[in-house]
Write a protein that holds these residues in place. Structure first.
Motif, PDB file in Angstrom:
ATOM      1  N   ALA A 101      -7.255   3.931  -2.887  1.00  0.00           N
ATOM      2  CA  ALA A 101      -6.695   3.906  -1.536  1.00  0.00           C
ATOM      3  C   ALA A 101      -7.447   4.859  -0.622  1.00  0.00           C
ATOM      4  O   ALA A 101      -7.752   4.527   0.534  1.00  0.00           O
ATOM      5  CB  ALA A 101      -5.208   4.284  -1.584  1.00  0.00           C
ATOM      6  N   LYS A 102      -7.754   6.036  -1.127  1.00  0.00           N
ATOM      7  CA  LYS A 102      -8.500   7.018  -0.328  1.00  0.00           C
ATOM      8  C   LYS A 102      -9.902   6.510  -0.019  1.00  0.00           C
ATOM      9  O   LYS A 102     -10.456   6.753   1.061  1.00  0.00           O
ATOM     10  CB  LYS A 102      -8.560   8.345  -1.078  1.00  0.00           C
ATOM     11  N   THR A 127      -4.939   8.711   1.378  1.00  0.00           N
ATOM     12  CA  THR A 127      -3.891   8.068   0.583  1.00  0.00           C
ATOM     13  C   THR A 127      -2.731   7.674   1.481  1.00  0.00           C
ATOM     14  O   THR A 127      -2.195   8.517   2.215  1.00  0.00           O
ATOM     15  CB  THR A 127      -3.388   9.021  -0.512  1.00  0.00           C
ATOM     16  N   CYS A 161       0.814  -1.226   0.000  1.00  0.00           N
ATOM     17  CA  CYS A 161       0.000   0.000   0.000  1.00  0.00           C
ATOM     18  C   CYS A 161       0.844   1.271   0.000  1.00  0.00           C
ATOM     19  O   CYS A 161       0.427   2.293  -0.538  1.00  0.00           O
ATOM     20  CB  CYS A 161      -0.921   0.024   1.219  1.00  0.00           C
ATOM     21  N   PRO A 168      -4.240   5.805  -6.100  1.00  0.00           N
ATOM     22  CA  PRO A 168      -4.471   6.705  -4.963  1.00  0.00           C
ATOM     23  C   PRO A 168      -5.954   6.950  -4.671  1.00  0.00           C
ATOM     24  O   PRO A 168      -6.347   7.069  -3.512  1.00  0.00           O
ATOM     25  CB  PRO A 168      -3.777   8.006  -5.396  1.00  0.00           C
ATOM     26  N   LYS A 169      -6.775   7.003  -5.717  1.00  0.00           N
ATOM     27  CA  LYS A 169      -8.210   7.236  -5.516  1.00  0.00           C
ATOM     28  C   LYS A 169      -8.860   6.060  -4.801  1.00  0.00           C
ATOM     29  O   LYS A 169      -9.680   6.226  -3.898  1.00  0.00           O
ATOM     30  CB  LYS A 169      -8.891   7.476  -6.867  1.00  0.00           C
TER      31      LYS A 169
END
Length: 257
Positions: free
Chosen positions: A101-102, A108, A56, A98-99
């Motif tokens: 993950a958020k 992020t 991650c 990143p999107k």
């Protein structure tokens, strides 16, 4: 003059807030710094980082070939530590969007290249102390979205990725009277209670976390051990040269009154 006084008062207010923040929360445990010069520990830490963190978190300013400084050959790096790229000269990047993950974690995941250096706190300890405490402070909390909480970072969005090694445990709290507010009750942390055992004993787990933290500290400045050794020799040379200069100066001026 009035404006200057207001600026000074504002500065003092900010400083006071920072001091209070540094004094709050759990105390940081001392990271065993001897790990930083133990090549075997650093090699194991690199392996742990790749297996547990690099899924991650990226380390976008660290190249795989720099691991040769830990006495690893390129073949060892390719076979045991490279899963996201085929070029040993590439940086430790990840494919996680990143999107996404958020969406999953609420934020992020930060890059970890210099995380150990950035987490230092003058009032509490080094960044390595923080990471060593943080990674050993997870406990089960079903009220959180991930099912985990952390004593050093309350309501953290990251789950406990090392739970299989550590096992699962809960936090115990006791109620006490608030010394600052009459009639109110506060909950004081009273230790952890092991629910299910991990694959490692508590001592082994602490040692494993210390290896991982040692690698993250080293990764932030791979040349730090060389820099420290060089600095010691420079100081010795300067001290020796100062003595010679002092005696030469005395010899030069001895006949001049």
């Amino acid at each position: 003059m009035k404006k200057l006084i207001l600026i000074l008062l504002a500065s003092l207010s900010v400083l006071s807030t920072q001091v209070q923040a540094s004094e709050g929360g759990v105390a940081w445990d001392k990271f065993p710094s001897a790990k930083l010069t133990d090549v075997a520990s650093l090699q194991n830490g690199a392996k742990l980082f790749v297996n547990y963190c690099l899924n991650c978190h990226s380390a976008a300013f660290m190249r795989y070939n720099r691991l040769r400084d830990l006495n690893l050959t390129e073949d060892q790096i390719k076979q045991n530590l490279m899963f996201t790229t085929e070029k040993v000269g590439d940086t430790m990047k990840i494919a996680l969007d990143p999107k996404q993950a958020k969406e999953w974690f609420g934020g992020t995941p930060p890059d970890l290249t210099v995380i150990a250096r950035s987490r230092a706190d003058i009032g509490k300890g080094s960044g390595a102390d923080y990471l060593y405490t943080y990674l050993r402070s997870y406990y089960r909390d079903e009220t959180k979205a991930t099912g985990w909480n952390n004593l050093a970072f309350p309501s953290v969005g990251m789950p406990n990725v090392l739970w299989e090694l550590q096992g699962q445990r809960t936090a115990k709290y006791v109620e006490e009277k608030d010394p600052h507010h009459h009639g109110e009750v506060v909950h004081r942390f009273a230790g952890f209670e092991q629910v299910t055992p991990g694959t490692l004993t508590p001592v082994q787990f602490d040692d494993t976390v210390a290896d991982l933290v040692a690698y993250m500290q080293w990764m932030g400045e791979p040349a730090q051990n060389h820099r420290v050794r060089l600095g010691v020799w420079v100081l010795i040379f300067l001290a020796f040269f100062s003595v010679i200069t002092w005696r030469l100066n005395a010899a030069y001026w001895k006949d001049i009154k």
